[in-house]
Design an enzyme around this catalytic site. Structure first.
Site, PDB file in Angstrom:
ATOM      1  N   THR A 130       0.820  -1.215   0.000  1.00  0.00           N
ATOM      2  CA  THR A 130       0.000   0.000   0.000  1.00  0.00           C
ATOM      3  C   THR A 130       0.850   1.259   0.000  1.00  0.00           C
ATOM      4  OG1 THR A 130      -1.836  -1.121   1.052  1.00  0.00           O
ATOM      5  CG2 THR A 130      -1.732   1.242   1.390  1.00  0.00           C
ATOM      6  N   THR A 188       1.734  -4.229   4.244  1.00  0.00           N
ATOM      7  CA  THR A 188       1.617  -4.464   5.686  1.00  0.00           C
ATOM      8  C   THR A 188       1.020  -5.832   6.025  1.00  0.00           C
ATOM      9  OG1 THR A 188      -0.572  -3.462   5.855  1.00  0.00           O
ATOM     10  CG2 THR A 188       1.332  -1.997   6.132  1.00  0.00           C
TER      11      THR A 188
HETATM   12  N1  ASP Z   1      -2.595  -5.335   0.508  1.00  0.00           N
HETATM   13  C1  ASP Z   1      -1.574  -4.509   1.072  1.00  0.00           C
HETATM   14  C2  ASP Z   1      -0.302  -5.304   1.176  1.00  0.00           C
HETATM   15  O1  ASP Z   1       0.438  -5.299   0.241  1.00  0.00           O
HETATM   16  C3  ASP Z   1      -1.969  -3.905   2.358  1.00  0.00           C
HETATM   17  C4  ASP Z   1      -0.970  -2.926   2.866  1.00  0.00           C
HETATM   18  O2  ASP Z   1       0.142  -2.798   2.409  1.00  0.00           O
HETATM   19  O3  ASP Z   1      -1.322  -2.233   3.844  1.00  0.00           O
HETATM   20  O4  ASP Z   1      -0.042  -5.937   2.170  1.00  0.00           O
END
Ligand code: ASP
Length: 332
Positions: free
Chosen positions: A15, A95
């Site tokens: 993200t 995340t």
């Molecule tokens: N879907 C995302 C990820 O790549 C979520 C994020 O990064 O907060 O994990």
């Protein structure tokens, strides 16, 4: 470290590199869009801290992270940090599986130099995007003369959290990352990294896990314990070739009478079974609600199921003896 630190930013997606159709849309966005150079360019203040070169290692949402990608990332970091012209590494990462990657690198990077992972809960073009400040703070930590030798760290919001302690505690909140059991390692205030404590578990330079010649990681699956669970999942994992299984059991990783025969069968076939708490907090020690000594199972200490899976994968590159695996869980 030289007066002006030389850092490398390795981008993997997530993200922090996400793009939303509108600035007010935090949920329906595309992760892993902005390139490594764009992440750097978005925070001009980084140039005041250090010489930073960016490189793209992957461009994925972190739920699509794989063992192969993690191996490649760890190898690249080891190569960079072995050279005299790199003083530290920042990794931008989604995340969702930040916990796993941070802990994997904590066990496989062989250097005292700082490695700092960072992500964001809001896409890069959202109102109040958290990525740019998180990235700035990650660079503050990586450039700090006090950051070396502490193991892999994660910087989210104004907190520095050790890789082993990190827990994503919320699906969407900006302050999703916590260390509920052991607390944070430090804080970042403006351009200053402040450290207050360090972990005692073995990591980085002291790690015994050598990935230099590994072509892949052993298959390890996670079986979730719940009311009315049965042996289906464990039998299927064994049939699929799992070398290890983490049983994410309720409470102290308890095992229902329905699942117990499947665990005993798996162990008798040489599969290493580790018990870890599905609640992801608290200690699971030997003999807690299950006779590990009699049944040949391993206990995961305070590791959450996904982190227990990472350590079990690496442990299985060294041994398939449950007692020897237990000694890894006792020190890492
Ligand atoms: N879907 C995302 C990820 O790549 C979520 C994020 O990064 O907060 O994990």
């Amino acid at each position: 470290m030289t007066a002006r630190p030389r850092l490398r930013l390795l981008a993997t997606g997530g993200t922090i590199a996400g793009s939303s159709a509108s600035a007010t849309q935090y949920v329906g966005y595309r992760p892993a869009v902005a390139a490594a150079d764009e992440l750097l360019a978005a925070v001009p203040a980084l140039a005041e801290l250090a010489d930073i070169a960016a490189e793209q290692v992957a461009q994925v949402a972190s739920q699509d992270m794989t063992g192969a990608l993690r191996l490649a990332l760890a190898r690249r970091i080891n190569a960079l940090l072995a050279a005299d012209d790199c003083d530290g590494v920042i990794v931008t990462h989604g995340t969702n599986t930040l916990e796993e990657s941070a802990y994997f690198l904590n066990l496989t990077v062989r250097s005292r130099k700082p490695v700092v992972l960072v992500g964001a809960m809001r896409p890069a073009n959202a109102l109040s995007a958290d990525g740019p400040m998180n990235l700035f703070r990650a660079a503050v930590v990586a450039a700090s003369p006090q950051a070396g030798g502490r193991g892999v760290m994660v910087v989210m919001n104004d907190q520095i959290i050790g890789a082993r302690d990190l827990h994503k505690s919320d699906t969407l909140a900006v302050d999703a990352f916590r260390s509920p059991l052991f607390g944070v390692m430090g804080l970042v205030t403006d351009g200053t990294a402040r450290f207050y404590r360090g972990g005692l578990r073995r990591h980085t330079e002291a790690s015994e896990f050598d990935i230099t010649t590994l072509s892949s990681l052993p298959r390890v699956d996670i079986a979730y314990g719940h009311e009315d669970d049965d042996r289906t999942a464990i039998d299927a994992f064994v049939a699929a070739g799992a070398q290890g299984i983490v049983h994410a059991g309720a409470g102290t990783a308890s095992v229902s009478a329905r699942v117990k025969p499947a665990i005993l069968d798996a162990v008798s076939r040489g599969v290493v079974v580790v018990r870890a708490p599905r609640g992801a907090h608290g200690v699971v020690g030997r003999g807690m609600e299950f006779d590990d000594a009699a049944h040949g199972t391993v206990t995961g200490d305070t590791l959450s199921p996904p982190k227990a899976r990472i350590l079990l994968q690496l442990a299985l590159t060294r041994t398939r003896d449950p007692q020897a695996v237990q000694t890894f869980f006792d020190v890492y």
